[in-house]
Design a protein around this motif. Structure first.
Motif, PDB file in Angstrom:
ATOM      1  N   ARG A   1       9.075  11.673   0.204  1.00  0.00           N
ATOM      2  CA  ARG A   1       9.788  10.779   1.112  1.00  0.00           C
ATOM      3  C   ARG A   1       8.886   9.611   1.478  1.00  0.00           C
ATOM      4  NH1 ARG A   1      11.560  12.119   7.316  1.00  0.00           N
ATOM      5  NH2 ARG A   1       9.326  12.545   7.355  1.00  0.00           N
ATOM      6  N   ALA A   2       9.419   8.403   1.477  1.00  0.00           N
ATOM      7  CA  ALA A   2       8.665   7.208   1.873  1.00  0.00           C
ATOM      8  C   ALA A   2       8.844   6.976   3.368  1.00  0.00           C
ATOM      9  CB  ALA A   2       9.163   6.007   1.093  1.00  0.00           C
ATOM     10  N   VAL A   3       7.743   6.797   4.074  1.00  0.00           N
ATOM     11  CA  VAL A   3       7.769   6.529   5.519  1.00  0.00           C
ATOM     12  C   VAL A   3       7.012   5.231   5.759  1.00  0.00           C
ATOM     13  CG1 VAL A   3       6.992   7.360   7.774  1.00  0.00           C
ATOM     14  CG2 VAL A   3       7.912   8.986   6.104  1.00  0.00           C
ATOM     15  N   SER A   4       7.645   4.297   6.437  1.00  0.00           N
ATOM     16  CA  SER A   4       7.009   2.999   6.678  1.00  0.00           C
ATOM     17  C   SER A   4       5.974   3.089   7.795  1.00  0.00           C
ATOM     18  CB  SER A   4       8.065   1.967   7.057  1.00  0.00           C
ATOM     19  OG  SER A   4       7.430   0.791   7.508  1.00  0.00           O
ATOM     20  N   ALA A   5       4.845   2.437   7.586  1.00  0.00           N
ATOM     21  CA  ALA A   5       3.832   2.324   8.652  1.00  0.00           C
ATOM     22  C   ALA A   5       3.624   0.864   9.043  1.00  0.00           C
ATOM     23  CB  ALA A   5       2.520   2.973   8.224  1.00  0.00           C
ATOM     24  N   GLY A   6       4.566  -0.018   8.651  1.00  0.00           N
ATOM     25  CA  GLY A   6       4.479  -1.415   9.066  1.00  0.00           C
ATOM     26  C   GLY A   6       3.802  -2.298   8.038  1.00  0.00           C
ATOM     27  N   GLY A   7       3.130  -3.341   8.519  1.00  0.00           N
ATOM     28  CA  GLY A   7       2.538  -4.342   7.644  1.00  0.00           C
ATOM     29  C   GLY A   7       1.144  -3.971   7.155  1.00  0.00           C
ATOM     30  N   ILE A   8       0.591  -4.842   6.315  1.00  0.00           N
ATOM     31  CA  ILE A   8      -0.736  -4.583   5.736  1.00  0.00           C
ATOM     32  C   ILE A   8      -1.815  -4.506   6.817  1.00  0.00           C
ATOM     33  CG2 ILE A   8      -2.517  -5.606   4.229  1.00  0.00           C
ATOM     34  CD1 ILE A   8      -0.307  -6.430   2.320  1.00  0.00           C
ATOM     35  N   ALA A   9      -1.577  -5.162   7.951  1.00  0.00           N
ATOM     36  CA  ALA A   9      -2.530  -5.065   9.070  1.00  0.00           C
ATOM     37  C   ALA A   9      -2.674  -3.623   9.564  1.00  0.00           C
ATOM     38  CB  ALA A   9      -2.097  -5.975  10.213  1.00  0.00           C
TER      39      ALA A   9
ATOM     40  N   GLY B   1       0.843  -1.196   0.000  1.00  0.00           N
ATOM     41  CA  GLY B   1       0.000   0.000   0.000  1.00  0.00           C
ATOM     42  C   GLY B   1       0.876   1.244   0.000  1.00  0.00           C
ATOM     43  N   ALA B   2       0.594   2.189  -0.900  1.00  0.00           N
ATOM     44  CA  ALA B   2       1.415   3.407  -0.984  1.00  0.00           C
ATOM     45  C   ALA B   2       0.684   4.467  -1.786  1.00  0.00           C
ATOM     46  CB  ALA B   2       2.753   3.103  -1.656  1.00  0.00           C
ATOM     47  N   PHE B   3       1.105   5.714  -1.628  1.00  0.00           N
ATOM     48  CA  PHE B   3       0.629   6.850  -2.440  1.00  0.00           C
ATOM     49  C   PHE B   3      -0.822   7.220  -2.159  1.00  0.00           C
ATOM     50  CE2 PHE B   3       3.632   4.368  -5.253  1.00  0.00           C
ATOM     51  CZ  PHE B   3       4.740   5.137  -4.959  1.00  0.00           C
TER      52      PHE B   3
ATOM     53  N   ASP C   1       6.234  22.209  -5.895  1.00  0.00           N
ATOM     54  CA  ASP C   1       7.143  21.486  -5.000  1.00  0.00           C
ATOM     55  C   ASP C   1       6.321  20.501  -4.186  1.00  0.00           C
ATOM     56  OD1 ASP C   1       9.528  22.621  -5.634  1.00  0.00           O
ATOM     57  OD2 ASP C   1       9.377  24.229  -4.143  1.00  0.00           O
ATOM     58  N   LEU C   2       6.763  19.279  -4.090  1.00  0.00           N
ATOM     59  CA  LEU C   2       6.007  18.321  -3.285  1.00  0.00           C
ATOM     60  C   LEU C   2       6.339  18.503  -1.807  1.00  0.00           C
ATOM     61  CD1 LEU C   2       5.901  15.047  -5.400  1.00  0.00           C
ATOM     62  CD2 LEU C   2       4.082  16.703  -4.972  1.00  0.00           C
ATOM     63  N   ASP C   3       7.566  18.162  -1.403  1.00  0.00           N
ATOM     64  CA  ASP C   3       7.985  18.276  -0.002  1.00  0.00           C
ATOM     65  C   ASP C   3       6.966  17.623   0.939  1.00  0.00           C
ATOM     66  OD1 ASP C   3       9.539  18.963   2.174  1.00  0.00           O
ATOM     67  OD2 ASP C   3       8.610  20.930   2.420  1.00  0.00           O
ATOM     68  N   VAL C   4       6.558  16.409   0.598  1.00  0.00           N
ATOM     69  CA  VAL C   4       5.595  15.674   1.426  1.00  0.00           C
ATOM     70  C   VAL C   4       6.065  14.226   1.599  1.00  0.00           C
ATOM     71  CG1 VAL C   4       3.583  17.069   0.790  1.00  0.00           C
ATOM     72  CG2 VAL C   4       4.169  15.049  -0.582  1.00  0.00           C
ATOM     73  N   ASP C   5       5.416  13.545   2.539  1.00  0.00           N
ATOM     74  CA  ASP C   5       5.693  12.135   2.786  1.00  0.00           C
ATOM     75  C   ASP C   5       4.584  11.276   2.196  1.00  0.00           C
ATOM     76  OD1 ASP C   5       7.898  12.887   4.250  1.00  0.00           O
ATOM     77  OD2 ASP C   5       6.900  12.701   6.194  1.00  0.00           O
ATOM     78  N   THR C   6       4.928  10.049   1.843  1.00  0.00           N
ATOM     79  CA  THR C   6       3.900   9.056   1.543  1.00  0.00           C
ATOM     80  C   THR C   6       4.165   7.833   2.413  1.00  0.00           C
ATOM     81  OG1 THR C   6       2.706   7.864  -0.174  1.00  0.00           O
ATOM     82  CG2 THR C   6       5.099   7.936  -0.404  1.00  0.00           C
ATOM     83  N   LEU C   7       3.107   7.257   2.926  1.00  0.00           N
ATOM     84  CA  LEU C   7       3.231   6.115   3.829  1.00  0.00           C
ATOM     85  C   LEU C   7       3.227   4.819   3.040  1.00  0.00           C
ATOM     86  CD1 LEU C   7       0.868   7.605   6.456  1.00  0.00           C
ATOM     87  CD2 LEU C   7       3.268   7.059   6.830  1.00  0.00           C
ATOM     88  N   ILE C   8       4.028   3.880   3.484  1.00  0.00           N
ATOM     89  CA  ILE C   8       4.170   2.586   2.811  1.00  0.00           C
ATOM     90  C   ILE C   8       3.805   1.479   3.802  1.00  0.00           C
ATOM     91  CG2 ILE C   8       5.728   1.112   1.488  1.00  0.00           C
ATOM     92  CD1 ILE C   8       5.918   3.776   0.240  1.00  0.00           C
ATOM     93  N   VAL C   9       2.933   0.573   3.400  1.00  0.00           N
ATOM     94  CA  VAL C   9       2.646  -0.625   4.206  1.00  0.00           C
ATOM     95  C   VAL C   9       2.819  -1.868   3.346  1.00  0.00           C
ATOM     96  CG1 VAL C   9       1.099   0.294   5.996  1.00  0.00           C
ATOM     97  CG2 VAL C   9       0.157  -0.318   3.767  1.00  0.00           C
ATOM     98  N   GLY C  10       3.383  -2.904   3.922  1.00  0.00           N
ATOM     99  CA  GLY C  10       3.536  -4.148   3.183  1.00  0.00           C
ATOM    100  C   GLY C  10       4.143  -5.222   4.065  1.00  0.00           C
TER     101      GLY C  10
END
Lengths: 222, 222
Positions: B184-192, B139-141, B155-164
């Motif tokens: 910037r990619a920031v992890s939020a952990g697993g799909i749960a 999951g992303a974007f 300019d973006l200058d934002v984060d997107t969260l990544i789950v997987g």
């Protein structure tokens, strides 16, 4: 302004008490179910502020006595104590008082934290249900890392989201928030939108758990 | 790397296609249920990039043909089309391919937008259920304002969260995200943990609706 922090001996209560005492001239009343515990904590906070050369205005009181003295009452208690706590002070809330709800219901599993949405729709809606009809309820301060808030050496530079159905109350709480240096109030609309605001808190905890150097992570919207 | 954007003619697909073509050397394949529509959009994006002096590598193709050519397949379709879209391309997804889900289920009421959590737990979990077992889902974007993404002058200058749940796939998608300048990619952990990530999107829309100058608001965690 006189601000009561019910459960002001807990971690988010400590942070808000210290920040308001440090950055503003408001009177802070630390509430607890136990008056002596409230007094001790108030003295502890005042000592910390004194060590920084700040002559603060902090008292301790039993929750109902704290609520009786305040214009703005913050229910800084866990979500599962919220209804009981609000009902216990309801007789002391006057027409025109503002009740602020920072609590979030969460549950943890092996993957991380999850939003535990109450049947009422949100914890803020629960607070609104428990409060007397003539008391405006505002959701705020859900998404602040307690340790970062309580550490007066830490730059905040974060946003806090505000939800509420009473414009004057939202304005009052937004101004209280922005009295804290580095804290910006951002509106997320009415109480019907509180679930999305409260759901940000477990997300921040999951981010803190999954990224190095983000232990006390906060959020900025731009 | 070859990236297919299923539904790449829609607003979030357009933004991702333009950004990857502009900031990286990846091949972008714009997918649509209608091959001609995909070709037209791919040409439109290539023309915009050409006007900025960028010799881009963008093709159009019917969704399944786009998926067949790609290493990473982004299901840039509304949540209610997600399962159908993934099932329609499932035969073209190979072992080692990565399926990316940016969709969020939402419903609007008079107060604002709300997260509409699917029975599967999240839209990302829905995607994982629809994908072949040997295809990793990420999951992303979810939380990118489409107009800001598609405006190459912004300019973006934002984060997107990544789950997987698959580390390699998370790494691949995080690298794709960070290939875009200002993202910037920031992890939020697993799909749960995907529901809390997806719930941020209606919150951002509510913030955009309730604050001046925040029309295309994004988020930074720090």
């Amino acid at each position: 302004m006189d601000i009561a922090l019910l459960g002001g001996t807990g971690d988010i209560g400590e942070g808000l008490a210290l920040r308001w005492a440090y950055h503003t001239s408001h009177t802070v009343i630390v509430g607890s179910r136990d008056a002596e515990r409230a007094d001790n904590k108030a003295e502890e906070y005042a000592t910390e502020l004194d060590s920084r050369g700040v002559d603060s205005d902090i008292d301790g009181a039993e929750n109902a006595a704290a609520a009786a003295r305040a214009d703005v009452v913050v229910a800084a208690v866990p979500a599962y104590h919220l209804t009981d706590t609000v009902e216990a002070v309801a007789d002391e809330l006057d027409d025109g008082d503002v009740l602020v709800s920072p609590a979030v219901g969460m549950k943890r599993d092996e993957e991380g934290m999850h939003y535990n949405r109450p049947g009422a729709g949100s914890v803020t809606a629960l607070a609104a249900g428990a409060a007397p009809d003539d008391v405006a309820v505002v959701g705020a301060f859900h998404n602040l890392a307690a340790d970062r808030l309580a550490n007066l050496d830490a730059d905040l530079d974060v946003d806090t989201l505000i939800v509420g159905d009473d414009e004057d109350a939202v304005e009052t709480v937004s101004a209280l928030a922005e009295g804290v240096e580095g804290l910006r109030a951002v509106s997320a609309g009415g109480i019907a939108n509180a679930a999305e605001v409260e759901g940000l808190t477990p997300l921040l905890i999951n981010i803190a758990m999954n990224n190095e150097g983000m232990h006390d992570v906060g959020v900025k919207f731009h």
